[in-house]
Design a protein around this motif. Structure first.
Motif, PDB file in Angstrom:
ATOM      1  N   LEU A  58       0.849  -1.341  -0.017  1.00 43.31           N
ATOM      2  CA  LEU A  58      -0.003  -0.060  -0.117  1.00 43.31           C
ATOM      3  C   LEU A  58       0.798   1.284  -0.142  1.00 43.31           C
ATOM      4  N   CYS A  59       0.699   2.160  -0.868  1.00 48.92           N
ATOM      5  CA  CYS A  59       1.422   3.419  -1.091  1.00 48.92           C
ATOM      6  C   CYS A  59       0.386   4.439  -0.846  1.00 48.92           C
ATOM      7  N   PRO A  60       0.412   5.181   0.360  1.00 50.63           N
ATOM      8  CA  PRO A  60      -0.432   6.454   0.362  1.00 50.63           C
ATOM      9  C   PRO A  60       0.369   7.635  -0.024  1.00 50.63           C
ATOM     10  N   ASP A  61      -0.060   8.724  -0.738  1.00 47.50           N
ATOM     11  CA  ASP A  61       0.253   9.793  -0.928  1.00 47.50           C
ATOM     12  C   ASP A  61       1.456   9.636  -2.086  1.00 47.50           C
ATOM     13  N   ALA A  62       1.627   8.841  -2.724  1.00 53.59           N
ATOM     14  CA  ALA A  62       2.901   8.688  -3.673  1.00 53.59           C
ATOM     15  C   ALA A  62       2.447   7.175  -4.807  1.00 53.59           C
ATOM     16  N   SER A  63       3.322   7.423  -5.630  1.00 54.99           N
ATOM     17  CA  SER A  63       3.475   6.193  -6.790  1.00 54.99           C
ATOM     18  C   SER A  63       2.650   6.115  -7.864  1.00 54.99           C
ATOM     19  N   SER A  64       1.727   7.107  -8.105  1.00 57.43           N
ATOM     20  CA  SER A  64       0.665   6.904  -9.208  1.00 57.43           C
ATOM     21  C   SER A  64       1.486   6.480 -10.554  1.00 57.43           C
ATOM     22  N   ASN A  65       2.654   7.311 -10.667  1.00 58.90           N
ATOM     23  CA  ASN A  65       3.182   7.149 -11.912  1.00 58.90           C
ATOM     24  C   ASN A  65       4.728   6.315 -11.957  1.00 58.90           C
ATOM     25  N   HIS A  86      -1.281  12.758  -6.839  1.00 57.65           N
ATOM     26  CA  HIS A  86      -0.396  13.438  -7.733  1.00 57.65           C
ATOM     27  C   HIS A  86      -0.908  13.058  -9.103  1.00 57.65           C
ATOM     28  N   GLU A  87      -0.560  14.275 -10.036  1.00 56.24           N
ATOM     29  CA  GLU A  87      -1.047  14.041 -11.423  1.00 56.24           C
ATOM     30  C   GLU A  87      -0.105  12.819 -11.937  1.00 56.24           C
ATOM     31  N   ALA A  88      -0.620  12.117 -12.754  1.00 57.90           N
ATOM     32  CA  ALA A  88      -0.153  11.150 -13.524  1.00 57.90           C
ATOM     33  C   ALA A  88      -0.408  11.182 -14.977  1.00 57.90           C
ATOM     34  N   ASN A  99      -7.058   7.797  -7.208  1.00 58.91           N
ATOM     35  CA  ASN A  99      -6.268   9.072  -7.462  1.00 58.91           C
ATOM     36  C   ASN A  99      -7.398   9.897  -7.948  1.00 58.91           C
ATOM     37  N   ASN A 100      -7.675  11.069  -7.426  1.00 62.62           N
ATOM     38  CA  ASN A 100      -8.567  11.840  -7.706  1.00 62.62           C
ATOM     39  C   ASN A 100      -8.302  12.746  -8.881  1.00 62.62           C
ATOM     40  N   GLN A 101      -7.111  12.582  -9.313  1.00 62.37           N
ATOM     41  CA  GLN A 101      -6.396  13.525 -10.291  1.00 62.37           C
ATOM     42  C   GLN A 101      -6.658  12.836 -11.516  1.00 62.37           C
ATOM     43  N   ILE A 102      -6.642  11.760 -11.704  1.00 61.82           N
ATOM     44  CA  ILE A 102      -6.961  10.699 -13.012  1.00 61.82           C
ATOM     45  C   ILE A 102      -8.042  10.225 -13.104  1.00 61.82           C
ATOM     46  N   CYS A 103      -9.179  10.624 -12.504  1.00 63.23           N
ATOM     47  CA  CYS A 103     -10.595  10.079 -12.696  1.00 63.23           C
ATOM     48  C   CYS A 103     -11.331  10.980 -12.788  1.00 63.23           C
ATOM     49  N   ASP A 104     -12.637  10.949 -12.677  1.00 63.40           N
ATOM     50  CA  ASP A 104     -13.596  11.909 -12.931  1.00 63.40           C
ATOM     51  C   ASP A 104     -14.121  12.175 -11.500  1.00 63.40           C
TER      52      ASP A 104
END
Length: 148
Positions: A58-65, A86-88, A99-104
């Motif tokens: 589990l990786c909270p607050d990192a690793s999307s990209n 974070h954006e990815a 990730n709230n940045q890469i979905c709707d």
């Protein structure tokens, strides 16, 4: 289970929320089967050398990209859940990415701590508990510290 703790206030509060929430619901399981690692410097993301012999990271607050790391862990039979803001450029095919940045999702202002809190609230529905409600303070601190 292994939890990678990111090295800033949002990372600490995200991980603290996640670990304490799981400990509230499953204390003996957490004490026996959950490990975590704090970064020693200003690193971000998963340090694969620290993961060890686990079935879930589990990786909270990192690793999307961190697509290559996701693939490397998947190839070892390790599942990955990313709880990040974070954006990815795209969503990983080898990890579950929340990730709230890469979905709707309509609220783009949540930090990692906010995403973890929403994740815990979702788990509350399955466990028939309001346990996540006890962690609004940590989520607020993480969001303020991350200036979102």
């Amino acid at each position: 289970m292994f939890i990678q703790v990111d090295s800033d206030c949002d990372g600490y509060t995200s991980a603290a929320t996640l670990i304490n929430y799981l400990n509230r619901l499953f204390p003996s399981w957490v004490q026996n089967y959950v490990s975590y690692r704090l970064h020693t410097g200003k690193q971000h993301g998963i340090l694969t050398d620290d993961v060890g012999d686990v079935q879930l990271v589990l990786c909270p607050d990192a690793s999307s990209n961190e697509y290559e790391i996701h693939q490397k862990l998947k190839d070892k039979g390790i599942d990955i859940i990313i709880l990040d803001h974070h954006e990815a450029p795209y969503c990983s095919e080898n990890a579950v990415v929340v990730n709230n940045q890469i979905c709707d999702y309509p609220n783009k202002t949540l930090s990692g701590a906010g995403i973890v809190l929403k994740f815990c609230q979702y788990l509350d529905q399955f466990c028939s508990t309001p346990a996540a409600d006890d962690f609004f303070d940590l989520a607020a601190l993480g969001m303020i510290a991350d200036m979102v």
